[in-house]
Design an enzyme around this catalytic site. Structure first.
Site: not given
Length: 284
Positions: A62, A123
């Site tokens: 994003d 992540y």
């Protein structure tokens, strides 16, 4: 969708990194700066091509999210690859802005697909809770939380949601897409002397907003506003809970994407495309 490369083309793997601050995410958009758009424009320019070669990425990030270990692939005409392969890395470095770097370019093995061949994505999300805020030199990569956080409580909550589940409660749903994922790791560590807490979040795949929603739920446990059981209760409900806050993107970095051995790439790609259901779930 087939992983067969079109005759006359070569599939090329790119390993890359970027600082997401000034990008409107990975996927190219009209009139917005994106990572995909930046690389595709540079690739077209340095190969002196009249057309754009589309990139396929391991995980779309994003706006504002960073990457240290992103992977993509592109199919180039054999003659373009033959002419530019040896010089492509250096020429792209000279053409692109310094907030995006390609570290490695190589012909991909048979069956490779940057998205579907991946076994998992890992992540890291970084948070600081010191009363004075975040080190100014780290502020673009660390979220400041204005309440003290209990890492043990956050890890207790995390252990309850690791595994294969329907993460609809933590995802922004897309029409026709499953929200079933296998969350392989979710753990927190506080680093000293900085006091920065790093969450490691690893799964076979992630749906939209999943990581940042999981982090938001963990922070509410860590600061005492919710009990350790709450994130698992939200998960079991399978609907978005207004109490789950999607944290800001700048603390999130894609650290690594893992792939199987070359001979297993095609099989993994096929498996990843299968529509998933949870054990014991009905068809309708």
């Amino acid at each position: 969708m087939s992983d067969e490369v079109e005759p006359g083309f070569v599939r090329v793997r790119l390993d890359l990194a970027y600082d997401g601050k000034d990008f409107s995410g990975w996927a190219k958009q009209t009139s917005r700066r994106t990572v995909q758009g930046e690389i595709e424009d540079a690739l077209r320019t340095v190969t002196r091509s009249s057309r754009t070669y589309d990139l396929t990425v391991a995980g779309r990030t994003d706006a504002g999210v960073h990457a240290r270990g992103q992977v993509a692939h592109v199919d180039l005409p054999e003659e373009v690859w033959a002419e530019h392969a040896d010089k492509l890395l250096r020429r792209l470095a000279g053409r692109m802005a310094p907030d995006v770097r390609i570290w490695r370019i190589a012909e991909a093995p048979a069956g490779f697909n940057a998205r579907f061949s991946a076994l998992w994505r890992r992540y890291a999300y970084r948070v600081a809770d010191r009363p004075g805020g975040v080190d100014p030199l780290l502020r673009g990569h660390v979220l400041w939380h204005d309440r003290s956080l209990d890492v043990d409580a956050m890890n207790e909550a995390a252990a309850r949601i690791v595994g294969e589940h329907d993460f609809a409660a933590y995802c922004r749903k897309r029409e026709g897409a499953t929200t079933i994922r296998t969350l392989q790791k979710l753990s927190w560590v506080r680093e000293e002397p900085s006091g920065i807490m790093t969450a490691t979040v690893q799964a076979d795949a992630f749906c939209h907003n999943m990581v940042r929603a999981l982090i938001g739920a963990a922070l509410f446990v860590g600061d005492g506003r919710r009990p350790a059981e709450w994130p698992a209760q939200v998960l079991a409900a399978r609907v978005r809970d207004p109490g789950v806050h999607v944290v800001r993107p700048h603390g999130l970095t894609l650290e690594e994407v893992s792939y199987p051995a070359d001979e297993l790439l095609a099989a993994r790609s096929k498996e990843a495309r299968n529509v998933r259901s949870l054990p014991g779930a009905g068809c309708c």
